[in-house]
Design a protein around this motif. Sequence first.
Motif, PDB file in Angstrom:
ATOM      1  N   CYS A  71     -20.896  -2.217 -15.301  1.00 40.68           N
ATOM      2  CA  CYS A  71     -22.343  -2.101 -15.080  1.00 40.68           C
ATOM      3  C   CYS A  71     -23.084  -3.303 -15.647  1.00 40.68           C
ATOM      4  O   CYS A  71     -24.023  -3.813 -15.026  1.00 40.68           O
ATOM      5  CB  CYS A  71     -22.872  -0.805 -15.696  1.00 40.68           C
ATOM      6  SG  CYS A  71     -22.374   0.662 -14.792  1.00 40.68           S
ATOM      7  N   ILE A  72     -22.673  -3.775 -16.815  1.00 39.09           N
ATOM      8  CA  ILE A  72     -23.298  -4.962 -17.408  1.00 39.09           C
ATOM      9  C   ILE A  72     -23.102  -6.157 -16.490  1.00 39.09           C
ATOM     10  O   ILE A  72     -24.048  -6.905 -16.197  1.00 39.09           O
ATOM     11  CB  ILE A  72     -22.716  -5.246 -18.812  1.00 39.09           C
ATOM     12  CG1 ILE A  72     -23.169  -4.173 -19.802  1.00 39.09           C
ATOM     13  CG2 ILE A  72     -23.126  -6.635 -19.300  1.00 39.09           C
ATOM     14  CD1 ILE A  72     -22.477  -4.260 -21.147  1.00 39.09           C
ATOM     15  N   LEU A  73     -21.880  -6.343 -16.019  1.00 40.77           N
ATOM     16  CA  LEU A  73     -21.603  -7.494 -15.161  1.00 40.77           C
ATOM     17  C   LEU A  73     -22.265  -7.368 -13.791  1.00 40.77           C
ATOM     18  O   LEU A  73     -22.688  -8.370 -13.206  1.00 40.77           O
ATOM     19  CB  LEU A  73     -20.093  -7.668 -14.990  1.00 40.77           C
ATOM     20  CG  LEU A  73     -19.345  -8.155 -16.231  1.00 40.77           C
ATOM     21  CD1 LEU A  73     -17.848  -8.112 -16.001  1.00 40.77           C
ATOM     22  CD2 LEU A  73     -19.785  -9.543 -16.624  1.00 40.77           C
ATOM     23  N   ALA A  74     -22.389  -6.161 -13.280  1.00 46.02           N
ATOM     24  CA  ALA A  74     -22.916  -5.982 -11.930  1.00 46.02           C
ATOM     25  C   ALA A  74     -24.439  -6.013 -11.868  1.00 46.02           C
ATOM     26  O   ALA A  74     -25.012  -6.542 -10.920  1.00 46.02           O
ATOM     27  CB  ALA A  74     -22.416  -4.664 -11.353  1.00 46.02           C
ATOM     28  N   PHE A  75     -25.116  -5.461 -12.856  1.00 44.30           N
ATOM     29  CA  PHE A  75     -26.552  -5.242 -12.737  1.00 44.30           C
ATOM     30  C   PHE A  75     -27.424  -6.123 -13.633  1.00 44.30           C
ATOM     31  O   PHE A  75     -28.645  -6.054 -13.557  1.00 44.30           O
ATOM     32  CB  PHE A  75     -26.884  -3.770 -13.013  1.00 44.30           C
ATOM     33  CG  PHE A  75     -26.220  -2.836 -12.041  1.00 44.30           C
ATOM     34  CD1 PHE A  75     -26.531  -2.891 -10.695  1.00 44.30           C
ATOM     35  CD2 PHE A  75     -25.280  -1.918 -12.470  1.00 44.30           C
ATOM     36  CE1 PHE A  75     -25.916  -2.031  -9.791  1.00 44.30           C
ATOM     37  CE2 PHE A  75     -24.666  -1.057 -11.580  1.00 44.30           C
ATOM     38  CZ  PHE A  75     -24.986  -1.123 -10.235  1.00 44.30           C
ATOM     39  N   SER A  76     -26.847  -6.921 -14.493  1.00 43.27           N
ATOM     40  CA  SER A  76     -27.672  -7.778 -15.342  1.00 43.27           C
ATOM     41  C   SER A  76     -27.643  -9.218 -14.831  1.00 43.27           C
ATOM     42  O   SER A  76     -26.762  -9.618 -14.068  1.00 43.27           O
ATOM     43  CB  SER A  76     -27.182  -7.728 -16.786  1.00 43.27           C
ATOM     44  OG  SER A  76     -25.914  -8.326 -16.887  1.00 43.27           O
ATOM     45  N   LYS A  77     -28.629  -9.971 -15.237  1.00 43.40           N
ATOM     46  CA  LYS A  77     -28.677 -11.395 -14.894  1.00 43.40           C
ATOM     47  C   LYS A  77     -27.757 -12.128 -15.870  1.00 43.40           C
ATOM     48  O   LYS A  77     -27.922 -12.030 -17.082  1.00 43.40           O
ATOM     49  CB  LYS A  77     -30.117 -11.897 -15.036  1.00 43.40           C
ATOM     50  CG  LYS A  77     -30.345 -13.242 -14.452  1.00 43.40           C
ATOM     51  CD  LYS A  77     -30.435 -13.161 -12.954  1.00 43.40           C
ATOM     52  CE  LYS A  77     -30.971 -14.506 -12.455  1.00 43.40           C
ATOM     53  NZ  LYS A  77     -30.850 -14.599 -11.036  1.00 43.40           N
ATOM     54  N   TRP A  78     -26.809 -12.839 -15.359  1.00 40.39           N
ATOM     55  CA  TRP A  78     -25.833 -13.507 -16.209  1.00 40.39           C
ATOM     56  C   TRP A  78     -26.481 -14.690 -16.933  1.00 40.39           C
ATOM     57  O   TRP A  78     -27.173 -15.503 -16.303  1.00 40.39           O
ATOM     58  CB  TRP A  78     -24.659 -14.006 -15.395  1.00 40.39           C
ATOM     59  CG  TRP A  78     -23.792 -12.932 -14.819  1.00 40.39           C
ATOM     60  CD1 TRP A  78     -23.995 -11.588 -14.886  1.00 40.39           C
ATOM     61  CD2 TRP A  78     -22.584 -13.123 -14.102  1.00 40.39           C
ATOM     62  NE1 TRP A  78     -22.991 -10.933 -14.250  1.00 40.39           N
ATOM     63  CE2 TRP A  78     -22.110 -11.846 -13.752  1.00 40.39           C
ATOM     64  CE3 TRP A  78     -21.875 -14.230 -13.712  1.00 40.39           C
ATOM     65  CZ2 TRP A  78     -20.932 -11.661 -13.045  1.00 40.39           C
ATOM     66  CZ3 TRP A  78     -20.703 -14.050 -13.001  1.00 40.39           C
ATOM     67  CH2 TRP A  78     -20.236 -12.786 -12.673  1.00 40.39           C
ATOM     68  N   PRO A  79     -26.234 -14.839 -18.227  1.00 38.26           N
ATOM     69  CA  PRO A  79     -26.791 -15.973 -18.969  1.00 38.26           C
ATOM     70  C   PRO A  79     -26.359 -17.330 -18.413  1.00 38.26           C
ATOM     71  O   PRO A  79     -27.116 -18.294 -18.460  1.00 38.26           O
ATOM     72  CB  PRO A  79     -26.258 -15.774 -20.385  1.00 38.26           C
ATOM     73  CG  PRO A  79     -26.001 -14.317 -20.493  1.00 38.26           C
ATOM     74  CD  PRO A  79     -25.567 -13.894 -19.116  1.00 38.26           C
ATOM     75  N   ILE A  80     -25.164 -17.426 -17.877  1.00 37.66           N
ATOM     76  CA  ILE A  80     -24.692 -18.696 -17.350  1.00 37.66           C
ATOM     77  C   ILE A  80     -25.523 -19.097 -16.125  1.00 37.66           C
ATOM     78  O   ILE A  80     -25.768 -20.290 -15.886  1.00 37.66           O
ATOM     79  CB  ILE A  80     -23.171 -18.630 -17.019  1.00 37.66           C
ATOM     80  CG1 ILE A  80     -22.586 -20.025 -16.829  1.00 37.66           C
ATOM     81  CG2 ILE A  80     -22.905 -17.794 -15.812  1.00 37.66           C
ATOM     82  CD1 ILE A  80     -22.321 -20.734 -18.105  1.00 37.66           C
ATOM     83  N   ILE A  81     -25.991 -18.119 -15.354  1.00 35.79           N
ATOM     84  CA  ILE A  81     -26.838 -18.409 -14.192  1.00 35.79           C
ATOM     85  C   ILE A  81     -28.264 -18.696 -14.638  1.00 35.79           C
ATOM     86  O   ILE A  81     -28.923 -19.577 -14.079  1.00 35.79           O
ATOM     87  CB  ILE A  81     -26.799 -17.215 -13.200  1.00 35.79           C
ATOM     88  CG1 ILE A  81     -25.391 -17.091 -12.624  1.00 35.79           C
ATOM     89  CG2 ILE A  81     -27.804 -17.395 -12.089  1.00 35.79           C
ATOM     90  CD1 ILE A  81     -25.180 -15.884 -11.748  1.00 35.79           C
ATOM     91  N   LYS A  82     -28.749 -18.002 -15.679  1.00 37.29           N
ATOM     92  CA  LYS A  82     -30.094 -18.256 -16.189  1.00 37.29           C
ATOM     93  C   LYS A  82     -30.248 -19.691 -16.678  1.00 37.29           C
ATOM     94  O   LYS A  82     -31.247 -20.317 -16.481  1.00 37.29           O
ATOM     95  CB  LYS A  82     -30.401 -17.292 -17.348  1.00 37.29           C
ATOM     96  CG  LYS A  82     -30.689 -15.897 -16.948  1.00 37.29           C
ATOM     97  CD  LYS A  82     -31.007 -15.070 -18.199  1.00 37.29           C
ATOM     98  CE  LYS A  82     -31.058 -13.598 -17.902  1.00 37.29           C
ATOM     99  NZ  LYS A  82     -31.267 -12.820 -19.132  1.00 37.29           N
ATOM    100  N   SER A  83     -29.201 -20.181 -17.367  1.00 39.38           N
ATOM    101  CA  SER A  83     -29.296 -21.525 -17.934  1.00 39.38           C
ATOM    102  C   SER A  83     -29.250 -22.613 -16.863  1.00 39.38           C
ATOM    103  O   SER A  83     -29.725 -23.715 -17.078  1.00 39.38           O
ATOM    104  CB  SER A  83     -28.168 -21.744 -18.940  1.00 39.38           C
ATOM    105  OG  SER A  83     -26.909 -21.692 -18.302  1.00 39.38           O
ATOM    106  N   SER A  84     -28.690 -22.311 -15.703  1.00 41.06           N
ATOM    107  CA  SER A  84     -28.595 -23.332 -14.661  1.00 41.06           C
ATOM    108  C   SER A  84     -29.852 -23.368 -13.788  1.00 41.06           C
ATOM    109  O   SER A  84     -30.039 -24.287 -13.015  1.00 41.06           O
ATOM    110  CB  SER A  84     -27.380 -23.091 -13.784  1.00 41.06           C
ATOM    111  OG  SER A  84     -27.504 -21.881 -13.072  1.00 41.06           O
ATOM    112  N   GLU A  85     -30.712 -22.366 -13.916  1.00 43.71           N
ATOM    113  CA  GLU A  85     -31.937 -22.346 -13.096  1.00 43.71           C
ATOM    114  C   GLU A  85     -33.034 -23.179 -13.701  1.00 43.71           C
ATOM    115  O   GLU A  85     -33.227 -23.435 -14.781  1.00 43.71           O
ATOM    116  CB  GLU A  85     -32.429 -20.898 -12.943  1.00 43.71           C
ATOM    117  CG  GLU A  85     -31.506 -20.076 -12.089  1.00 43.71           C
ATOM    118  CD  GLU A  85     -31.963 -18.629 -11.967  1.00 43.71           C
ATOM    119  OE1 GLU A  85     -32.868 -18.215 -12.719  1.00 43.71           O
ATOM    120  OE2 GLU A  85     -31.400 -17.936 -11.140  1.00 43.71           O
TER     121      GLU A  85
END
Length: 85
Positions: A71-85
């Motif tokens: 559930c954490i992996l499926a429904f949360s915004k991943w920090p690795i993607i946040k940092s690349s935006e």
Amino acid sequence: MYCGACSIDPACAAAVPIVFTFVFFLMGGLFCAAVLLFKIFLWWRIFSKAGYSGAFGLLFLAPFGTLIMLCILAFSKWPIIKSSE
């Protein structure tokens, strides 16, 4: 019943199943522990690559921990993607 034709002492023969059972369960326990550690390592790596703390992999040990991790992996915004935006 000891017939005398075999060379195994009856007292020793009675201990063989006990020793075999002990060794069997010891090896089974070691195998299960190795599999458990490997699964924790895999989940640690998955969470690390997603940008989370690898310690989330320890949730695997909790009841319903795998469901929580998914559930954490499926429904949360991943920090690795946040940092690349």
